[in-house]
Design a protein around this motif. Structure first.
Motif, PDB file in Angstrom:
ATOM      1  N   ALA A  51       3.637  50.247   3.881  1.00 39.09           N
ATOM      2  CA  ALA A  51       3.198  48.950   3.183  1.00 39.09           C
ATOM      3  C   ALA A  51       4.442  47.870   3.320  1.00 39.09           C
ATOM      4  CB  ALA A  51       2.643  49.211   1.886  1.00 39.09           C
ATOM      5  N   ALA A  52       5.601  48.324   2.868  1.00 37.45           N
ATOM      6  CA  ALA A  52       6.795  47.633   2.996  1.00 37.45           C
ATOM      7  C   ALA A  52       6.891  46.884   4.576  1.00 37.45           C
ATOM      8  CB  ALA A  52       8.059  48.156   2.630  1.00 37.45           C
ATOM      9  N   VAL A  53       6.721  47.784   5.552  1.00 36.30           N
ATOM     10  CA  VAL A  53       6.751  47.277   6.734  1.00 36.30           C
ATOM     11  C   VAL A  53       5.617  46.133   7.197  1.00 36.30           C
ATOM     12  CG1 VAL A  53       7.022  48.071   9.358  1.00 36.30           C
ATOM     13  CG2 VAL A  53       8.133  49.159   7.546  1.00 36.30           C
ATOM     14  N   LEU A  54       4.627  46.440   6.757  1.00 37.52           N
ATOM     15  CA  LEU A  54       3.499  45.777   7.301  1.00 37.52           C
ATOM     16  C   LEU A  54       3.418  44.440   6.393  1.00 37.52           C
ATOM     17  CD1 LEU A  54       0.770  48.297   7.569  1.00 37.52           C
ATOM     18  CD2 LEU A  54       2.015  47.351   9.678  1.00 37.52           C
ATOM     19  N   LEU A  55       3.800  44.353   5.381  1.00 36.30           N
ATOM     20  CA  LEU A  55       3.881  43.310   4.617  1.00 36.30           C
ATOM     21  C   LEU A  55       5.142  42.660   4.560  1.00 36.30           C
ATOM     22  CD1 LEU A  55       1.661  44.828   1.284  1.00 36.30           C
ATOM     23  CD2 LEU A  55       0.708  43.170   3.045  1.00 36.30           C
ATOM     24  N   ARG A  56       6.023  43.376   4.953  1.00 40.34           N
ATOM     25  CA  ARG A  56       7.429  42.470   5.043  1.00 40.34           C
ATOM     26  C   ARG A  56       8.006  42.209   3.445  1.00 40.34           C
ATOM     27  NH1 ARG A  56       7.133  38.550  10.268  1.00 40.34           N
ATOM     28  NH2 ARG A  56       6.490  40.149  11.806  1.00 40.34           N
ATOM     29  N   SER A  57       7.589  43.282   2.759  1.00 40.69           N
ATOM     30  CA  SER A  57       8.070  43.094   1.061  1.00 40.69           C
ATOM     31  C   SER A  57       8.257  44.404   0.761  1.00 40.69           C
ATOM     32  CB  SER A  57       7.271  42.037   0.516  1.00 40.69           C
ATOM     33  OG  SER A  57       5.862  42.653   0.581  1.00 40.69           O
ATOM     34  N   ALA A  58       9.160  44.590  -0.160  1.00 30.64           N
ATOM     35  CA  ALA A  58       9.528  45.951  -0.788  1.00 30.64           C
ATOM     36  C   ALA A  58       8.420  45.965  -2.074  1.00 30.64           C
ATOM     37  CB  ALA A  58      10.916  45.954  -1.114  1.00 30.64           C
ATOM     38  N   PRO A  59       8.131  47.041  -2.314  1.00 28.24           N
ATOM     39  CA  PRO A  59       7.656  47.305  -3.708  1.00 28.24           C
ATOM     40  C   PRO A  59       8.225  46.605  -4.762  1.00 28.24           C
ATOM     41  CG  PRO A  59       7.742  49.504  -2.488  1.00 28.24           C
ATOM     42  CD  PRO A  59       8.547  48.528  -1.736  1.00 28.24           C
TER      43      PRO A  59
END
Length: 329
Positions: free
Chosen positions: A150-158
């Motif tokens: 998810a972090a890679v696809l959304l370009r944002s860390a949890p």
């Protein structure tokens, strides 16, 4: 000067809008993509209801698989499970009412592979060599893989709460698994098969989130499982020739298929669309807790103090994950 600054800001705003449109188009054309949750606040009552219901249903799935394997070959367990799940969803009104766009059919087929056909085939095979404690520990990697993807696809860390929940939850999984780990049944090939299955689950949770938000969970899951039946049929027919018959095995697979595959997948799709793939995946941390309780009730197993402490860490990790999601760019 002011006019120049105004023009510059206008150009930057227009460029930013074009960039967002371009990114949206790219996301819609990628096979593997995801989206943010519709509810990024703390879990609602309905979110918690889905979360704990799924934990109870899937926490018992390893027990039902083990009972099924007493008489059935892994291939037959897989075919019956997926076939019963697909049949259950096909009987629900509205399963075919929503039309899926042509450009989303590739994702539906990919989900049939990553979420159903491959993991459902690998887990029964792996459970012939890997004990339940190690299987539960490895399955606890699903939230970690899901968060990374998810972090890679959304370009944002949890968010910080979710990161803390990841760490505590996985620590709890390790504590639960330690007393039973290291037995003769744990082999490298079984561990490898489970890791492959967990990566498939992580990819799938991210992929299903935007599809659920677009079409609803039932139409998506009905098509995924119908396609998966075709994929696992050869393995199942081979397993049929290698199986015997026992009523407990049949009843266990019946529950596993209708409830643990058909209805539970619809619930999971709904949860992922609401709270996002990463937070939804945290219910995986509760599965060993449920498995421990079932072991005490049905098999007279003894729980060690470290396992009890691990269960506490898991519950705390799940609570932290449920808090408001603030992702860092």
């Amino acid at each position: 000067m002011l006019r120049s600054i105004s023009v510059d800001f206008g150009v930057e705003a227009a460029t930013d809008r074009r960039l967002k449109v371009f990114q949206s188009l790219m996301a819609s054309t990628r096979l593997i993509s995801t989206s943010h949750a519709t509810n990024r606040e703390a879990f609602s009552a309905s979110d918690w209801g889905l979360f704990f219901s799924l934990a109870l249903i899937w926490g018992g799935s390893f027990l039902f698989i083990a009972i099924g394997l007493d008489a059935f070959h892994p291939g037959l367990v897989t075919l019956l499970r997926v076939g019963l799940g697909a049949s259950t969803l096909a009987l629900i009104p509205g399963a075919r009412a929503t039309k899926i766009r042509r450009d989303d059919w590739g994702r539906i087929i990919a989900l049939a592979v990553f979420w159903v056909a491959v993991p459902f085939s690998l887990f029964p095979i792996a459970q012939q060599w890997v004990d339940s404690a190690v299987a539960g520990m490895l399955n606890g990697a699903v939230p970690i893989f899901t968060a990374l993807i998810a972090a890679v696809l959304l370009r944002s860390a949890p968010g910080p709460m979710q990161i803390a929940g990841l760490a505590l939850g996985f620590g709890g999984i390790l504590a639960i698994a330690v007393p039973s780990a290291g037995g003769e049944a744990s082999t490298a090939i079984g561990i490898l098969l489970i890791i492959v299955a967990t990566i498939g689950y992580a990819i799938s949770l991210n992929m299903v989130t935007p599809l659920q938000q677009r079409y609803g969970s039932l139409p998506v899951m009905a098509r995924i499982q119908a396609i998966a039946v075709l994929m696992v049929t050869p393995f199942g027919l081979f397993g049929l020739t290698e199986s015997t018959f026992a009523w407990p095995s049949l009843l266990a697979v019946l529950v596993l298929g209708t409830l643990g595959t058909g209805l539970a997948f619809v619930m999971m799709g709904t949860l992922a669309g609401s709270v996002g793939a990463t937070r939804a995946s945290f219910l995986t941390y509760l599965l060993p807790v449920v498995a421990l309780i079932l072991g005490v009730v049905f098999r007279d197993e003894v729980i060690s103090p470290i396992s009890i402490a691990g269960a506490g860490l898991v519950i705390l990790g799940a609570f932290l994950a449920s808090r408001r999601e603030i992702r860092a760019r």
